[in-house]
Design a protein around this motif. Sequence first.
Motif, PDB file in Angstrom:
ATOM      1  N   ALA A  49       0.652  -1.201  -0.092  1.00  0.00           N
ATOM      2  CA  ALA A  49      -0.050   0.034  -0.039  1.00  0.00           C
ATOM      3  C   ALA A  49       0.815   1.245   0.051  1.00  0.00           C
ATOM      4  CB  ALA A  49      -0.916   0.013   1.234  1.00  0.00           C
ATOM      5  N   ARG A  50       1.936   1.257   0.670  1.00  0.00           N
ATOM      6  CA  ARG A  50       2.996   2.476   0.930  1.00  0.00           C
ATOM      7  C   ARG A  50       3.405   2.683  -0.470  1.00  0.00           C
ATOM      8  NH1 ARG A  50       5.873   1.174   5.032  1.00  0.00           N
ATOM      9  NH2 ARG A  50       7.362   0.370   4.216  1.00  0.00           N
ATOM     10  N   GLN A  51       3.824   1.634  -1.388  1.00  0.00           N
ATOM     11  CA  GLN A  51       4.514   1.614  -2.471  1.00  0.00           C
ATOM     12  C   GLN A  51       3.567   2.177  -3.603  1.00  0.00           C
ATOM     13  OE1 GLN A  51       8.079   1.461  -2.502  1.00  0.00           O
ATOM     14  NE2 GLN A  51       7.558   0.943  -0.203  1.00  0.00           N
ATOM     15  N   ARG A  52       2.172   1.932  -3.520  1.00  0.00           N
ATOM     16  CA  ARG A  52       1.329   2.527  -4.732  1.00  0.00           C
ATOM     17  C   ARG A  52       1.035   3.958  -4.131  1.00  0.00           C
ATOM     18  NH1 ARG A  52      -1.161  -2.749  -3.310  1.00  0.00           N
ATOM     19  NH2 ARG A  52      -2.598  -1.716  -1.545  1.00  0.00           N
ATOM     20  N   ARG A  53       1.357   4.341  -2.968  1.00  0.00           N
ATOM     21  CA  ARG A  53       1.226   5.847  -2.507  1.00  0.00           C
ATOM     22  C   ARG A  53       2.631   6.456  -3.089  1.00  0.00           C
ATOM     23  NH1 ARG A  53      -0.371   4.116   2.274  1.00  0.00           N
ATOM     24  NH2 ARG A  53       1.372   4.139   3.135  1.00  0.00           N
ATOM     25  N   HIS A  54       3.847   5.726  -2.975  1.00  0.00           N
ATOM     26  CA  HIS A  54       5.083   6.363  -3.216  1.00  0.00           C
ATOM     27  C   HIS A  54       4.783   6.642  -4.979  1.00  0.00           C
ATOM     28  CE1 HIS A  54       7.339   6.460   0.165  1.00  0.00           C
ATOM     29  NE2 HIS A  54       7.376   5.412   0.506  1.00  0.00           N
ATOM     30  N   ASP A  55       4.445   5.599  -5.607  1.00  0.00           N
ATOM     31  CA  ASP A  55       4.251   5.574  -7.132  1.00  0.00           C
ATOM     32  C   ASP A  55       3.684   7.093  -7.551  1.00  0.00           C
ATOM     33  OD1 ASP A  55       5.146   4.342  -9.531  1.00  0.00           O
ATOM     34  OD2 ASP A  55       3.075   4.595 -10.012  1.00  0.00           O
ATOM     35  N   ALA A  56       2.278   6.976  -6.829  1.00  0.00           N
ATOM     36  CA  ALA A  56       1.421   8.369  -7.189  1.00  0.00           C
ATOM     37  C   ALA A  56       1.845   9.520  -6.915  1.00  0.00           C
ATOM     38  CB  ALA A  56       0.127   7.730  -6.602  1.00  0.00           C
ATOM     39  N   GLU A  57       2.686   9.548  -5.716  1.00  0.00           N
ATOM     40  CA  GLU A  57       3.335  11.043  -5.573  1.00  0.00           C
ATOM     41  C   GLU A  57       4.607  11.233  -5.895  1.00  0.00           C
ATOM     42  OE1 GLU A  57       3.525  10.356  -1.111  1.00  0.00           O
ATOM     43  OE2 GLU A  57       1.059  10.239  -0.918  1.00  0.00           O
ATOM     44  N   ARG A  58       5.278  10.057  -6.202  1.00  0.00           N
ATOM     45  CA  ARG A  58       6.647  10.441  -6.454  1.00  0.00           C
ATOM     46  C   ARG A  58       7.236   9.783  -7.973  1.00  0.00           C
ATOM     47  NH1 ARG A  58       9.440  10.972  -1.448  1.00  0.00           N
ATOM     48  NH2 ARG A  58       8.344  10.351   0.167  1.00  0.00           N
ATOM     49  N   GLY A  59       6.240   8.947  -8.433  1.00  0.00           N
ATOM     50  CA  GLY A  59       6.681   8.498  -9.783  1.00  0.00           C
ATOM     51  C   GLY A  59       7.610   7.280  -9.443  1.00  0.00           C
ATOM     52  N   PHE A  60       7.977   6.922  -8.561  1.00  0.00           N
ATOM     53  CA  PHE A  60       8.681   5.624  -8.269  1.00  0.00           C
ATOM     54  C   PHE A  60       8.198   4.869  -6.922  1.00  0.00           C
ATOM     55  CE2 PHE A  60      11.306   9.032  -6.800  1.00  0.00           C
ATOM     56  CZ  PHE A  60      11.486   8.754  -5.493  1.00  0.00           C
ATOM     57  N   CYS A  61       8.679   3.724  -6.894  1.00  0.00           N
ATOM     58  CA  CYS A  61       8.417   2.815  -5.705  1.00  0.00           C
ATOM     59  C   CYS A  61       9.151   1.494  -5.883  1.00  0.00           C
ATOM     60  CB  CYS A  61       6.775   2.622  -5.720  1.00  0.00           C
ATOM     61  SG  CYS A  61       6.344   1.362  -7.001  1.00  0.00           S
ATOM     62  N   LEU A  62       9.040   0.533  -4.852  1.00  0.00           N
ATOM     63  CA  LEU A  62       9.414  -0.703  -5.073  1.00  0.00           C
ATOM     64  C   LEU A  62       8.191  -1.411  -5.719  1.00  0.00           C
ATOM     65  CD1 LEU A  62      10.442  -1.471  -1.392  1.00  0.00           C
ATOM     66  CD2 LEU A  62      11.816  -0.887  -3.292  1.00  0.00           C
ATOM     67  N   TRP A  63       8.539  -1.734  -7.080  1.00  0.00           N
ATOM     68  CA  TRP A  63       7.692  -2.533  -8.091  1.00  0.00           C
ATOM     69  C   TRP A  63       7.920  -3.989  -7.875  1.00  0.00           C
ATOM     70  CZ3 TRP A  63      10.998   1.555 -10.355  1.00  0.00           C
ATOM     71  CH2 TRP A  63      10.378   3.003 -10.689  1.00  0.00           C
ATOM     72  N   SER A  64       6.726  -4.502  -7.882  1.00  0.00           N
ATOM     73  CA  SER A  64       6.822  -5.884  -8.179  1.00  0.00           C
ATOM     74  C   SER A  64       7.390  -6.381  -9.637  1.00  0.00           C
ATOM     75  CB  SER A  64       5.447  -6.629  -8.294  1.00  0.00           C
ATOM     76  OG  SER A  64       4.574  -6.474  -6.892  1.00  0.00           O
ATOM     77  N   MET A  65       8.318  -7.556  -9.263  1.00  0.00           N
ATOM     78  CA  MET A  65       9.174  -7.857 -10.405  1.00  0.00           C
ATOM     79  C   MET A  65       8.406  -9.194 -11.042  1.00  0.00           C
ATOM     80  SD  MET A  65      13.186  -9.159 -10.383  1.00  0.00           S
ATOM     81  CE  MET A  65      13.344  -7.930  -8.801  1.00  0.00           C
ATOM     82  N   LEU A  66       8.131  -9.157 -12.332  1.00  0.00           N
ATOM     83  CA  LEU A  66       7.533 -10.150 -12.845  1.00  0.00           C
ATOM     84  C   LEU A  66       8.396 -10.854 -13.816  1.00  0.00           C
ATOM     85  CD1 LEU A  66       5.228  -8.129 -12.016  1.00  0.00           C
ATOM     86  CD2 LEU A  66       3.718  -9.480 -13.435  1.00  0.00           C
ATOM     87  N   ASP A  67       8.452 -12.096 -13.970  1.00  0.00           N
ATOM     88  CA  ASP A  67       9.249 -12.911 -14.977  1.00  0.00           C
ATOM     89  C   ASP A  67       8.408 -13.008 -16.365  1.00  0.00           C
ATOM     90  OD1 ASP A  67       6.979 -14.839 -14.870  1.00  0.00           O
ATOM     91  OD2 ASP A  67       8.518 -16.374 -13.806  1.00  0.00           O
ATOM     92  N   GLU A  68       8.952 -13.679 -17.149  1.00  0.00           N
ATOM     93  CA  GLU A  68       8.434 -13.682 -18.497  1.00  0.00           C
ATOM     94  C   GLU A  68       7.155 -14.207 -18.773  1.00  0.00           C
ATOM     95  OE1 GLU A  68      11.266 -15.102 -17.617  1.00  0.00           O
ATOM     96  OE2 GLU A  68      12.833 -14.385 -18.908  1.00  0.00           O
ATOM     97  N   SER A  69       6.767 -15.182 -17.533  1.00  0.00           N
ATOM     98  CA  SER A  69       5.191 -15.478 -17.747  1.00  0.00           C
ATOM     99  C   SER A  69       4.229 -14.505 -16.800  1.00  0.00           C
ATOM    100  CB  SER A  69       5.230 -16.985 -17.167  1.00  0.00           C
ATOM    101  OG  SER A  69       5.594 -16.809 -15.570  1.00  0.00           O
ATOM    102  N   GLY A  70       4.552 -13.593 -16.437  1.00  0.00           N
ATOM    103  CA  GLY A  70       3.720 -12.623 -15.772  1.00  0.00           C
ATOM    104  C   GLY A  70       3.921 -13.158 -14.103  1.00  0.00           C
ATOM    105  N   ARG A  71       4.500 -14.149 -13.489  1.00  0.00           N
ATOM    106  CA  ARG A  71       4.642 -14.332 -12.189  1.00  0.00           C
ATOM    107  C   ARG A  71       5.462 -13.340 -11.435  1.00  0.00           C
ATOM    108  NH1 ARG A  71       7.276 -19.532  -9.720  1.00  0.00           N
ATOM    109  NH2 ARG A  71       8.656 -18.997 -10.993  1.00  0.00           N
ATOM    110  N   VAL A  72       5.077 -13.058 -10.254  1.00  0.00           N
ATOM    111  CA  VAL A  72       5.671 -12.212  -9.241  1.00  0.00           C
ATOM    112  C   VAL A  72       6.641 -13.022  -8.756  1.00  0.00           C
ATOM    113  CG1 VAL A  72       5.615 -10.950  -7.125  1.00  0.00           C
ATOM    114  CG2 VAL A  72       3.898 -10.666  -8.660  1.00  0.00           C
TER     115      VAL A  72
END
Length: 168
Positions: A49-72
């Motif tokens: 939830a905090r990362q979603r706020r960071h992205d909205a406010e700052r344009g960056f956050c800790l993003w989920s990393m997904l592999d080629e199949s779309g798995r986190v």
Amino acid sequence: MNRALPAVLLRVPTHEDAVAWHRIFDDPDVMEFHGGASAELSVYEELTARQRRHDAERGFCLWSMLDESGRVIGFTGAQPWERDWGPTGEIEIGWRLAREHWGKGYVTAAALQTLERVREAGLKSVVAMVDARNSRSIAVTQRLGMRLGETLTTPASRREAHCYRLDL
């Protein structure tokens, strides 16, 4: 790095990603340099939830990393260093990856995307705080072109930590 890096997608973490992060980080090897054990699910719910706020406010956050199949498979990204020791007030890049994906280039590929995104957000520099014993993460900082800025002792664990720096 001489080999091709894998395809990796970064996305703002969803509420459901908290469950994936909790599962992935419930591994003593993954958590060796992060306190040794996974936190409760509620911690990851608050973190995403905090990362979603960071992205909205700052344009960056800790993003989920997904592999080629779309798995986190972990996270990478940037957020303010908010502790009262170390590079207080600076922006730290960081990563954490599921054990089964180590050594395949995912973190380097994702961290390079992170650097592009934080440049686009207007940042001029970043730091990476790394446990001095974490040779895998130290290697990533080197592949990113970061330089060792200072060596610190962490207040809680009394372990040596390195603060790597990169001007963007």
